[in-house]
Design a protein around this motif. Structure first.
Motif: not given
Length: 382
Positions: A64-65, A110, A130
Protein backbone atom coordinates in the motif's frame (compact mmCIF):
# COMPACT_ATOMS: atom_id res chain seq x y z
CA UNK A 1 10.25 -11.44 -49.62
CA UNK A 2 10.98 -11.93 -45.93
CA UNK A 3 8.38 -10.71 -43.46
CA UNK A 4 9.30 -7.57 -41.52
CA UNK A 5 11.00 -8.39 -38.22
CA UNK A 6 8.37 -6.28 -36.46
CA UNK A 7 5.79 -8.91 -37.41
CA UNK A 8 7.96 -11.99 -36.93
CA UNK A 9 6.96 -14.05 -33.85
CA UNK A 10 9.37 -14.20 -30.94
CA UNK A 11 9.52 -16.98 -28.36
CA UNK A 12 10.92 -16.21 -24.90
CA UNK A 13 11.03 -19.24 -22.62
CA UNK A 14 7.60 -20.86 -23.05
CA UNK A 15 5.77 -17.78 -24.31
CA UNK A 16 5.46 -16.84 -27.99
CA UNK A 17 4.62 -13.28 -28.99
CA UNK A 18 2.88 -13.01 -32.37
CA UNK A 19 4.89 -9.87 -33.14
CA UNK A 20 7.57 -7.66 -31.56
CA UNK A 21 5.20 -4.81 -30.64
CA UNK A 22 4.83 -4.25 -26.90
CA UNK A 23 2.44 -1.97 -25.07
CA UNK A 24 4.67 -0.30 -22.48
CA UNK A 25 3.25 -0.05 -18.95
CA UNK A 26 1.41 3.25 -18.49
CA UNK A 27 -0.02 4.46 -15.18
CA UNK A 28 -3.78 4.91 -15.39
CA UNK A 29 -4.40 6.12 -11.81
CA UNK A 30 -7.87 4.56 -12.07
CA UNK A 31 -7.80 1.86 -9.39
CA UNK A 32 -10.05 1.81 -6.33
CA UNK A 33 -7.79 1.19 -3.31
CA UNK A 34 -5.54 -0.89 -5.51
CA UNK A 35 -8.36 -2.86 -7.17
CA UNK A 36 -8.73 -2.92 -10.96
CA UNK A 37 -11.80 -1.24 -12.44
CA UNK A 38 -13.67 -1.29 -15.75
CA UNK A 39 -11.20 1.33 -17.01
CA UNK A 40 -8.35 -1.18 -16.79
CA UNK A 41 -10.32 -3.75 -18.77
CA UNK A 42 -11.15 -1.22 -21.46
CA UNK A 43 -7.66 0.24 -21.62
CA UNK A 44 -5.76 -3.06 -21.82
CA UNK A 45 -8.43 -4.53 -24.06
CA UNK A 46 -8.21 -1.84 -26.72
CA UNK A 47 -4.48 -2.40 -27.14
CA UNK A 48 -4.91 -6.17 -27.34
CA UNK A 49 -7.66 -5.74 -29.94
CA UNK A 50 -5.39 -3.31 -31.80
CA UNK A 51 -2.91 -6.05 -32.63
CA UNK A 52 -0.04 -5.74 -30.13
CA UNK A 53 1.85 -8.92 -29.33
CA UNK A 54 2.40 -8.12 -25.64
CA UNK A 55 0.29 -5.84 -23.46
CA UNK A 56 2.08 -4.88 -20.22
CA UNK A 57 -0.34 -3.42 -17.73
CA UNK A 58 0.77 -0.56 -15.53
CA UNK A 59 3.09 -0.44 -12.52
CA UNK A 60 1.21 -2.46 -9.92
CA UNK A 61 2.27 -1.88 -6.36
CA UNK A 62 3.57 -4.60 -4.07
CA UNK A 63 2.37 -2.82 -0.91
CA UNK A 64 0.00 0.00 0.00
CA UNK A 65 2.69 2.52 0.90
CA UNK A 66 4.27 1.98 -2.51
CA UNK A 67 1.34 3.73 -4.21
CA UNK A 68 2.18 6.90 -6.05
CA UNK A 69 -1.44 8.13 -5.94
CA UNK A 70 -4.85 7.09 -4.63
CA UNK A 71 -5.45 5.49 -8.03
CA UNK A 72 -2.46 3.12 -8.28
CA UNK A 73 -3.14 -0.52 -9.09
CA UNK A 74 -2.05 -3.05 -6.46
CA UNK A 75 -1.32 -6.72 -5.82
CA UNK A 76 -0.62 -6.67 -2.10
CA UNK A 77 -3.64 -8.81 -1.20
CA UNK A 78 -5.40 -11.80 -2.73
CA UNK A 79 -8.64 -9.90 -3.21
CA UNK A 80 -6.98 -7.91 -5.98
CA UNK A 81 -6.39 -11.00 -8.13
CA UNK A 82 -9.86 -11.39 -9.75
CA UNK A 83 -9.94 -7.87 -11.21
CA UNK A 84 -6.61 -8.41 -12.91
CA UNK A 85 -7.61 -11.92 -14.02
CA UNK A 86 -10.58 -10.38 -15.84
CA UNK A 87 -8.16 -8.18 -17.80
CA UNK A 88 -5.66 -10.93 -18.60
CA UNK A 89 -8.42 -13.25 -19.83
CA UNK A 90 -9.66 -10.59 -22.24
CA UNK A 91 -6.14 -9.85 -23.49
CA UNK A 92 -5.59 -13.56 -24.19
CA UNK A 93 -8.92 -13.78 -25.99
CA UNK A 94 -7.58 -11.22 -28.50
CA UNK A 95 -4.52 -13.42 -29.21
CA UNK A 96 -2.20 -11.13 -27.26
CA UNK A 97 0.03 -11.95 -24.29
CA UNK A 98 -0.84 -10.29 -20.95
CA UNK A 99 2.01 -8.72 -19.00
CA UNK A 100 2.22 -6.80 -15.75
CA UNK A 101 4.80 -4.50 -14.15
CA UNK A 102 5.46 -4.71 -10.40
CA UNK A 103 6.74 -1.61 -8.65
CA UNK A 104 6.98 0.56 -5.54
CA UNK A 105 7.15 4.36 -5.55
CA UNK A 106 9.33 4.76 -2.46
CA UNK A 107 9.88 8.45 -1.73
CA UNK A 108 7.82 9.41 -4.82
CA UNK A 109 4.65 7.98 -3.26
CA UNK A 110 1.56 9.74 -1.88
CA UNK A 111 0.99 12.32 -4.61
CA UNK A 112 -1.92 13.83 -6.48
CA UNK A 113 -2.56 12.44 -9.97
CA UNK A 114 -0.55 14.30 -12.64
CA UNK A 115 -3.60 16.09 -14.03
CA UNK A 116 -4.44 17.17 -10.47
CA UNK A 117 -1.08 18.90 -10.19
CA UNK A 118 1.10 15.95 -9.20
CA UNK A 119 2.25 17.51 -5.93
CA UNK A 120 2.50 15.78 -2.55
CA UNK A 121 -0.75 14.91 -0.82
CA UNK A 122 -1.24 16.72 2.49
CA UNK A 123 -0.81 14.51 5.51
CA UNK A 124 -4.52 14.68 6.32
CA UNK A 125 -5.26 13.17 2.91
CA UNK A 126 -3.07 10.12 3.51
CA UNK A 127 -4.81 6.87 4.38
CA UNK A 128 -3.86 3.91 6.54
CA UNK A 129 -0.07 3.44 6.79
CA UNK A 130 0.72 5.28 3.57
CA UNK A 131 4.13 6.30 4.77
CA UNK A 132 6.93 7.68 2.62
CA UNK A 133 9.90 5.32 2.81
CA UNK A 134 13.18 5.24 0.90
CA UNK A 135 16.70 3.83 1.07
CA UNK A 136 17.79 7.02 2.87
CA UNK A 137 16.04 9.94 4.54
CA UNK A 138 16.43 12.21 1.51
CA UNK A 139 13.57 14.03 -0.17
CA UNK A 140 13.23 13.88 -3.95
CA UNK A 141 14.15 16.99 -5.99
CA UNK A 142 10.49 17.95 -6.44
CA UNK A 143 10.49 19.27 -2.82
CA UNK A 144 8.54 16.30 -1.53
CA UNK A 145 8.23 15.60 2.21
CA UNK A 146 11.14 13.84 3.85
CA UNK A 147 10.86 10.02 3.70
CA UNK A 148 11.87 7.66 6.47
CA UNK A 149 14.89 5.47 5.76
CA UNK A 150 13.98 1.79 5.62
CA UNK A 151 15.55 -0.47 8.21
CA UNK A 152 17.53 -3.42 6.98
CA UNK A 153 14.76 -5.77 8.12
CA UNK A 154 12.19 -3.72 6.20
CA UNK A 155 14.30 -3.88 3.04
CA UNK A 156 14.36 -7.67 3.28
CA UNK A 157 10.60 -7.71 3.94
CA UNK A 158 10.05 -5.70 0.76
CA UNK A 159 11.97 -8.30 -1.23
CA UNK A 160 9.42 -10.82 0.00
CA UNK A 161 6.54 -8.55 -0.95
CA UNK A 162 7.74 -8.52 -4.54
CA UNK A 163 7.74 -12.32 -4.50
CA UNK A 164 4.24 -12.42 -2.99
CA UNK A 165 2.96 -10.07 -5.68
CA UNK A 166 4.58 -12.23 -8.36
CA UNK A 167 2.69 -15.27 -7.06
CA UNK A 168 -0.54 -13.31 -7.28
CA UNK A 169 0.30 -12.16 -10.80
CA UNK A 170 0.72 -15.78 -11.83
CA UNK A 171 -2.63 -16.63 -10.24
CA UNK A 172 -4.19 -13.74 -12.19
CA UNK A 173 -3.05 -15.23 -15.51
CA UNK A 174 -0.15 -12.88 -16.23
CA UNK A 175 2.29 -14.42 -18.73
CA UNK A 176 5.13 -11.85 -18.71
CA UNK A 177 6.24 -10.02 -15.57
CA UNK A 178 8.34 -6.86 -15.44
CA UNK A 179 10.17 -5.52 -12.39
CA UNK A 180 10.15 -1.71 -12.32
CA UNK A 181 13.68 -0.55 -11.54
CA UNK A 182 13.49 2.82 -13.29
CA UNK A 183 12.14 6.39 -13.24
CA UNK A 184 13.20 7.35 -9.73
CA UNK A 185 11.05 4.78 -7.96
CA UNK A 186 12.18 2.56 -5.09
CA UNK A 187 14.52 0.11 -6.83
CA UNK A 188 16.08 2.98 -8.79
CA UNK A 189 16.42 4.89 -5.51
CA UNK A 190 18.55 2.04 -4.20
CA UNK A 191 20.66 1.95 -7.37
CA UNK A 192 21.55 5.64 -7.56
CA UNK A 193 24.19 7.24 -5.30
CA UNK A 194 22.07 10.39 -5.58
CA UNK A 195 19.35 8.84 -3.41
CA UNK A 196 21.12 6.00 -1.59
CA UNK A 197 23.46 7.09 1.21
CA UNK A 198 23.18 3.91 3.25
CA UNK A 199 26.26 2.55 5.01
CA UNK A 200 25.04 -1.04 5.34
CA UNK A 201 25.19 -3.81 2.73
CA UNK A 202 22.38 -2.16 0.71
CA UNK A 203 24.39 0.99 0.04
CA UNK A 204 27.84 2.43 -0.39
CA UNK A 205 29.58 0.53 -3.15
CA UNK A 206 28.08 -0.18 -6.55
CA UNK A 207 27.53 -3.77 -5.51
CA UNK A 208 25.79 -2.68 -2.34
CA UNK A 209 23.47 -0.34 -4.23
CA UNK A 210 22.65 -3.14 -6.69
CA UNK A 211 21.91 -5.66 -3.94
CA UNK A 212 18.23 -4.81 -3.43
CA UNK A 213 17.46 -4.98 -7.15
CA UNK A 214 19.22 -8.31 -7.57
CA UNK A 215 17.57 -9.78 -4.47
CA UNK A 216 14.17 -8.77 -5.84
CA UNK A 217 15.03 -10.45 -9.15
CA UNK A 218 16.09 -13.64 -7.34
CA UNK A 219 13.00 -13.69 -5.12
CA UNK A 220 10.63 -13.10 -8.02
CA UNK A 221 12.31 -15.62 -10.29
CA UNK A 222 12.14 -18.23 -7.50
CA UNK A 223 8.32 -18.09 -7.49
CA UNK A 224 7.63 -17.00 -11.08
CA UNK A 225 7.09 -20.07 -13.28
CA UNK A 226 10.20 -21.13 -15.20
CA UNK A 227 8.31 -21.08 -18.52
CA UNK A 228 7.25 -17.44 -18.08
CA UNK A 229 9.54 -14.52 -19.09
CA UNK A 230 10.82 -11.94 -16.64
CA UNK A 231 11.68 -8.38 -17.74
CA UNK A 232 13.55 -5.65 -15.84
CA UNK A 233 12.97 -1.96 -16.62
CA UNK A 234 15.94 0.32 -15.95
CA UNK A 235 16.64 4.00 -16.24
CA UNK A 236 19.84 3.17 -18.09
CA UNK A 237 21.08 6.71 -17.44
CA UNK A 238 19.59 9.05 -14.86
CA UNK A 239 21.86 12.13 -14.94
CA UNK A 240 22.29 11.72 -11.18
CA UNK A 241 25.16 9.29 -10.74
CA UNK A 242 23.71 6.16 -12.35
CA UNK A 243 24.98 5.64 -15.89
CA UNK A 244 25.02 3.34 -18.89
CA UNK A 245 28.13 1.43 -17.80
CA UNK A 246 26.60 0.62 -14.41
CA UNK A 247 23.35 -0.43 -16.08
CA UNK A 248 25.25 -2.77 -18.39
CA UNK A 249 27.01 -4.34 -15.42
CA UNK A 250 23.69 -4.74 -13.57
CA UNK A 251 22.06 -6.28 -16.64
CA UNK A 252 24.94 -8.73 -16.97
CA UNK A 253 24.33 -9.83 -13.36
CA UNK A 254 20.55 -9.94 -13.68
CA UNK A 255 20.57 -12.17 -16.77
CA UNK A 256 21.99 -15.26 -15.07
CA UNK A 257 19.52 -14.74 -12.21
CA UNK A 258 16.60 -15.14 -14.60
CA UNK A 259 15.93 -11.81 -16.30
CA UNK A 260 15.19 -12.41 -19.97
CA UNK A 261 14.77 -8.85 -21.31
CA UNK A 262 15.93 -5.43 -20.10
CA UNK A 263 13.47 -2.63 -20.87
CA UNK A 264 15.70 0.38 -21.54
CA UNK A 265 14.37 3.76 -20.41
CA UNK A 266 16.06 6.73 -18.71
CA UNK A 267 15.63 9.59 -16.27
CA UNK A 268 13.26 10.03 -13.36
CA UNK A 269 15.69 10.84 -10.59
CA UNK A 270 15.96 14.61 -11.05
CA UNK A 271 12.53 15.00 -12.61
CA UNK A 272 13.87 15.94 -16.05
CA UNK A 273 14.48 13.97 -19.27
CA UNK A 274 17.95 12.59 -19.85
CA UNK A 275 19.59 13.74 -23.06
CA UNK A 276 22.87 11.82 -22.84
CA UNK A 277 22.18 10.17 -26.20
CA UNK A 278 21.37 13.48 -27.91
CA UNK A 279 18.27 15.65 -28.37
CA UNK A 280 14.88 14.32 -27.30
CA UNK A 281 13.63 13.27 -30.70
CA UNK A 282 12.55 10.11 -32.50
CA UNK A 283 14.05 7.05 -30.81
CA UNK A 284 16.29 9.05 -28.51
CA UNK A 285 16.60 6.19 -25.99
CA UNK A 286 17.29 3.45 -28.54
CA UNK A 287 21.10 3.72 -28.08
CA UNK A 288 20.62 2.51 -24.49
CA UNK A 289 18.94 -0.69 -25.70
CA UNK A 290 21.64 -1.19 -28.33
CA UNK A 291 24.50 -0.79 -25.86
CA UNK A 292 23.06 -3.06 -23.16
CA UNK A 293 22.21 -5.69 -25.77
CA UNK A 294 25.82 -5.62 -26.93
CA UNK A 295 27.69 -5.27 -23.65
CA UNK A 296 25.51 -7.33 -21.30
CA UNK A 297 24.67 -9.91 -23.97
CA UNK A 298 21.00 -9.80 -23.04
CA UNK A 299 17.83 -9.20 -25.02
CA UNK A 300 16.57 -5.62 -24.81
CA UNK A 301 13.40 -3.65 -25.43
CA UNK A 302 13.62 -0.17 -26.95
CA UNK A 303 11.19 2.57 -25.91
CA UNK A 304 10.90 6.34 -26.25
CA UNK A 305 9.41 8.32 -29.13
CA UNK A 306 9.15 5.31 -31.41
CA UNK A 307 6.35 6.56 -33.62
CA UNK A 308 6.55 5.19 -37.16
CA UNK A 309 6.42 1.67 -38.57
CA UNK A 310 9.59 1.98 -40.66
CA UNK A 311 11.39 3.50 -37.68
CA UNK A 312 10.49 0.50 -35.50
CA UNK A 313 11.46 -1.96 -38.23
CA UNK A 314 14.81 -0.23 -38.71
CA UNK A 315 15.66 -0.58 -35.01
CA UNK A 316 15.11 -4.32 -35.23
CA UNK A 317 16.90 -4.72 -38.56
CA UNK A 318 19.99 -2.96 -37.20
CA UNK A 319 20.07 -5.26 -34.18
CA UNK A 320 19.59 -2.42 -31.71
CA UNK A 321 16.81 -4.17 -29.76
CA UNK A 322 14.71 -7.33 -29.74
CA UNK A 323 11.37 -5.74 -28.91
CA UNK A 324 9.73 -2.39 -29.62
CA UNK A 325 7.66 -0.77 -26.86
CA UNK A 326 5.23 2.05 -27.48
CA UNK A 327 3.32 4.14 -24.97
CA UNK A 328 1.98 7.57 -25.87
CA UNK A 329 1.81 6.80 -29.57
CA UNK A 330 -0.62 4.02 -28.65
CA UNK A 331 -2.67 6.54 -26.70
CA UNK A 332 -2.88 8.47 -29.95
CA UNK A 333 -3.66 5.38 -32.04
CA UNK A 334 -4.50 2.14 -30.15
CA UNK A 335 -4.56 0.35 -33.53
CA UNK A 336 -0.94 1.27 -34.29
CA UNK A 337 0.08 -2.40 -34.82
CA UNK A 338 -2.65 -2.89 -37.43
CA UNK A 339 -1.70 0.38 -39.10
CA UNK A 340 2.00 -0.55 -39.09
CA UNK A 341 1.27 -3.92 -40.66
CA UNK A 342 -0.54 -2.22 -43.54
CA UNK A 343 2.28 0.27 -44.04
CA UNK A 344 4.89 -2.50 -44.08
CA UNK A 345 2.87 -4.49 -46.61
CA UNK A 346 1.78 -7.42 -44.48
CA UNK A 347 -1.61 -8.68 -43.26
CA UNK A 348 -3.78 -7.76 -46.29
CA UNK A 349 -6.81 -9.38 -44.67
CA UNK A 350 -6.39 -7.48 -41.37
CA UNK A 351 -6.06 -10.76 -39.49
CA UNK A 352 -4.07 -8.99 -36.75
CA UNK A 353 -7.30 -7.66 -35.23
CA UNK A 354 -10.49 -9.47 -34.13
CA UNK A 355 -13.04 -10.55 -36.77
CA UNK A 356 -15.52 -7.87 -35.75
CA UNK A 357 -12.96 -5.39 -37.07
CA UNK A 358 -11.09 -7.35 -39.71
CA UNK A 359 -14.16 -8.40 -41.68
CA UNK A 360 -15.26 -4.82 -42.34
CA UNK A 361 -11.79 -3.41 -42.93
CA UNK A 362 -10.84 -6.13 -45.42
CA UNK A 363 -14.18 -5.67 -47.21
CA UNK A 364 -13.63 -1.91 -47.50
CA UNK A 365 -10.10 -2.45 -48.82
CA UNK A 366 -11.45 -4.74 -51.55
CA UNK A 367 -14.29 -2.46 -52.53
CA UNK A 368 -12.59 0.93 -52.45
CA UNK A 369 -9.37 0.94 -54.47
CA UNK A 370 -8.48 4.62 -54.05
CA UNK A 371 -8.89 4.77 -50.27
CA UNK A 372 -6.08 6.31 -48.21
CA UNK A 373 -6.58 5.76 -44.44
CA UNK A 374 -6.69 8.82 -42.17
CA UNK A 375 -3.42 7.85 -40.46
CA UNK A 376 -1.58 8.08 -43.78
CA UNK A 377 -2.20 11.73 -44.57
CA UNK A 378 -3.41 14.94 -42.98
CA UNK A 379 -6.58 15.55 -45.02
CA UNK A 380 -8.38 15.16 -48.33
CA UNK A 381 -6.03 17.48 -50.20
CA UNK A 382 -2.72 16.67 -48.52
Amino acid sequence: MAAPLLFTPLTIRGVTLKNRIVVAPMHQYAANRGYATDWHLMNAGRYAAGGAGLVIMESTKVERRGCGTHGDLGLWEDGQIPGLARCTAFIKAQDAVPGLQLGHSGRKARRFRPWEGGGPLPLEAAEDDWELVAPSALASPESDPLPRALTRAEVQDLVGRWADAARRADAAGVEVLEIHGAHGYLIHQFLSPFSNLRNDDYGGSEGGRMRFCLEVVEAVRAVWPAEKPLFLRLSVEDDAGWDVAQSARLAALAGPLGVDVVDCSSGGMRGAPVVGTGPITYGYQVPYAARLRREAEIATMAVGLIVHADQAEGILQRGEADLIALARELLYNPHWPMDAAQKLGVDPRFALVPPAQSYWLEKRARQVKELVPSTWREGMDR
